[in-house]
Design an enzyme around this catalytic site. Structure first.
Site, short mmCIF file in Angstrom:
data_model
loop_
_atom_site.label_atom_id
_atom_site.label_comp_id
_atom_site.label_asym_id
_atom_site.label_seq_id
_atom_site.Cartn_x
_atom_site.Cartn_y
_atom_site.Cartn_z
N HIS A 82 0.90 -1.16 0.00
CA HIS A 82 0.00 0.00 0.00
C HIS A 82 0.94 1.21 0.00
O HIS A 82 1.47 1.58 1.05
CB HIS A 82 -0.88 0.04 1.25
CG HIS A 82 -1.60 -1.26 1.54
ND1 HIS A 82 -2.71 -1.66 0.86
CD2 HIS A 82 -1.35 -2.23 2.44
CE1 HIS A 82 -3.13 -2.82 1.34
NE2 HIS A 82 -2.32 -3.19 2.29
N TYR A 120 -7.07 0.38 -2.48
CA TYR A 120 -8.46 0.52 -2.00
C TYR A 120 -8.87 1.98 -1.82
O TYR A 120 -10.02 2.26 -1.46
CB TYR A 120 -8.68 -0.26 -0.70
CG TYR A 120 -7.76 0.11 0.45
CD1 TYR A 120 -8.07 1.16 1.31
CD2 TYR A 120 -6.59 -0.60 0.68
CE1 TYR A 120 -7.23 1.50 2.36
CE2 TYR A 120 -5.74 -0.27 1.73
CZ TYR A 120 -6.07 0.77 2.57
OH TYR A 120 -5.23 1.12 3.59
N ARG A 131 -13.72 -9.01 6.52
CA ARG A 131 -14.34 -7.94 7.34
C ARG A 131 -15.05 -6.93 6.45
O ARG A 131 -16.15 -6.48 6.76
CB ARG A 131 -13.25 -7.19 8.13
CG ARG A 131 -12.63 -7.97 9.26
CD ARG A 131 -11.55 -7.14 9.97
NE ARG A 131 -10.26 -7.22 9.30
CZ ARG A 131 -9.59 -6.19 8.81
NH1 ARG A 131 -10.06 -4.97 8.90
NH2 ARG A 131 -8.42 -6.38 8.23
N HIS A 137 -6.62 -9.94 2.01
CA HIS A 137 -6.06 -9.97 3.36
C HIS A 137 -6.74 -11.09 4.14
O HIS A 137 -7.97 -11.16 4.18
CB HIS A 137 -6.35 -8.66 4.11
CG HIS A 137 -5.60 -7.47 3.63
ND1 HIS A 137 -6.22 -6.35 3.12
CD2 HIS A 137 -4.28 -7.19 3.61
CE1 HIS A 137 -5.32 -5.43 2.82
NE2 HIS A 137 -4.12 -5.91 3.09
N GLU A 151 -5.03 -11.74 9.47
CA GLU A 151 -3.84 -11.03 9.96
C GLU A 151 -3.91 -10.89 11.47
O GLU A 151 -2.89 -10.89 12.15
CB GLU A 151 -3.76 -9.64 9.30
CG GLU A 151 -2.55 -8.82 9.74
CD GLU A 151 -2.42 -7.49 9.01
OE1 GLU A 151 -3.34 -7.15 8.21
OE2 GLU A 151 -1.42 -6.78 9.23
N HIS A 196 -0.86 -12.29 4.39
CA HIS A 196 -0.55 -12.49 5.81
C HIS A 196 -0.78 -13.95 6.20
O HIS A 196 0.16 -14.63 6.59
CB HIS A 196 -1.33 -11.55 6.75
CG HIS A 196 -1.07 -10.10 6.47
ND1 HIS A 196 0.19 -9.55 6.54
CD2 HIS A 196 -1.90 -9.11 6.11
CE1 HIS A 196 0.12 -8.27 6.23
NE2 HIS A 196 -1.14 -7.97 5.96
N ASP A 243 4.19 -4.41 2.27
CA ASP A 243 2.92 -3.99 2.85
C ASP A 243 2.91 -2.52 3.27
O ASP A 243 2.72 -1.65 2.44
CB ASP A 243 2.60 -4.93 4.03
CG ASP A 243 1.18 -4.76 4.55
OD1 ASP A 243 0.41 -3.98 3.96
OD2 ASP A 243 0.81 -5.42 5.54
#
Ligand SMILES: [Zn+2]
Length: 440
Positions: free
Chosen positions: A58, A118, A207, A229, A232, A266, A317
């Site tokens: 990111h 994102y 999530r 993801h 994690e 992860h 990351d």
């Protein structure tokens, strides 16, 4: 056509002496082993490695380096600081930061990056006039930096997950969301590919994306790489169990999201069943050792995943560190700490994870190895620095850091020479970009 010679080079079957090769039309050709340097060849000053893949990035998180350690906390408190930074970015500042970060990456020896993207819309959550303005900023940044890019555009629909279901978006998260899967897909389909740019899909996490959309996402991703993801933090597992009565891995598996084109990022807190499901479907697992230790995530079951059938990859990351050699070493060193054994991975394993397996996970199966016909991406690591003097060429990855990267070639183009990126100093680019962002 340019012709090169290296005293030692990592080829698919290990570290070999006296390696000669040429680059033509962006590909390796005329590879020979055990030969002397020719008079017309460029002599590479160190150990030659294949191009190194940054499997999970990111770019804008680089703005948090060295700024989040005062208050202690956890992943979740760090995330609040990340959200505050995300709220300030616009396409111009995103371009400046990403360009500087991609230059830092290339100079460190990364030749391809998977940008898990994102941050899509404006500060109020409305699409820009170009709905992919932020994605196009990343593409421009990578192109200027000369690094290959897989833009992994992430579907992000909900603000989190509790025992009673998915939560509404909080204000900053509205920038991340397209509202529903159809709008996400239509934006994804408008992203074009270029010579050094490919497009992939991502599910931000279980999530942020309800499971009843996974089927559509799988179809939208098609033959593209799909990243997610995964587990994690223990809290994600607990919420998923509480609501779905499944682990996050089981939930993805139930909906057909695992497979050889999928990468679980992860994969830290897994059950035995999860490891079997990931391995059995040949789902890749992208470990981010310097981030996972920085965020107190934990140490994932790297060796067990490989033994179960999952290829591993590596990513930086949140960019607390940008150093492919440190990530590669971190994978092995974390295994040593939890098992009491050295050599959980061989040097060849680690190079393969950092290069070819990473390339494949990002949708570049024709790269990440030094063979005739492969993409001409390579990295030269000096063997005569204060860190590397005396190291065996086949163990140099345990001694070298990004500071020892002398030359980086991507698609046959020299991007870094004498340790310097062609765009100049990444430190100056970063200082300018982050100063501007700080004033925004
Ligand atoms: Zn991430």
């Amino acid at each position: 056509m340019t012709s090169y010679w290296a005293a030692h080079a990592w080829l698919p079957d290990g570290c070999q002496p006296g390696v000669s090769f040429a680059v033509e039309d962006g590909r390796f050709t005329q590879l020979q082993i055990g030969v002397e340097a020719g008079a017309d060849q460029e002599i590479l000053r160190g150990v030659l490695l294949p191009g190194l893949a940054n499997g999970h990035s990111h770019a804008f998180h680089r703005g948090l380096r060295g700024r989040t350690h005062a208050g202690g906390g956890s992943f979740w408190t760090w995330r609040q600081e990340m959200y505050a930074l995300a709220a300030r970015l616009d396409p111009d500042s995103y371009l400046s930061v990403a360009r500087a970060v991609f230059v830092e990456m290339a100079q460190a020896g990364y030749t391809v990056v998977g940008e898990f993207h994102y941050l899509h819309h404006d500060q109020r959550g409305n699409p820009y006039a170009d709905p992919n303005a932020m994605g196009h900023a990343l593409i421009q940044a990578a192109t200027e930096a000369g690094i290959r890019l897989t833009l992994l555009d992430a579907c992000y629909l909900s603000g989190g997950l509790s025992a009673t279901g998915h939560l509404p978006l909080d204000p900053v998260q509205t920038r991340f969301s397209d509202g529903d899967v159809d709008h996400w897909q239509s934006r994804l389909d408008q992203l074009g590919e270029f010579d050094q740019v490919r497009i992939g899909a991502a599910v931000h996490s279980v999530r942020a994306v309800p499971a009843d959309t996974f089927g559509k996402i799988r179809e939208a991703a098609g033959q593209r790489p799909l990243h997610v993801h995964l587990s994690e933090q223990p809290a994600e597992n607990a919420a998923t169990q509480a609501y779905y009565r499944r682990t996050p891995t089981e939930l993805l598996d139930d909906h057909g999201l695992l497979g050889s084109r999928t990468t679980a990022v992860h994969a830290t807190h897994l059950t035995d069943t999860d490891i079997k499901a990931l391995g059995g479907t040949q789902t890749s697992a992208c470990f981010c050792p310097t981030t996972e230790r920085d965020l107190a995530d934990g140490i994932g079951p790297a060796r067990r995943l490989v033994d179960s059938g999952s290829p591993l990859t590596l990513g930086s990351d949140q960019h607390a560190v940008i150093d492919p050699l440190e990530e590669l070493r971190g994978l092995e060193m974390h295994e040593r700490l939890i098992t009491g054994e050295r050599g959980r991975f061989t040097p060849s394993d680690l190079i393969m994870i950092a290069s070819e397996d990473g390339y494949r996970s990002l949708g570049w199966p024709e790269g990440g190895r030094i063979t005739d016909g492969a993409l001409a991406d390579f990295v030269v690591v000096r063997s005569d620095s204060v860190r590397t003097a005396g190291a065996h060429p086949d163990q140099i990855a345990y001694a070298a850091t990004a500071a020892d990267v002398d030359q980086v070639v991507i698609g046959g183009q020299v991007i870094v020479r004498d340790g310097r990126h062609r765009l100049g100093s990444p430190a100056e680019l970063l200082t300018t970009a982050l100063d501007q962002l700080g004033r925004a």
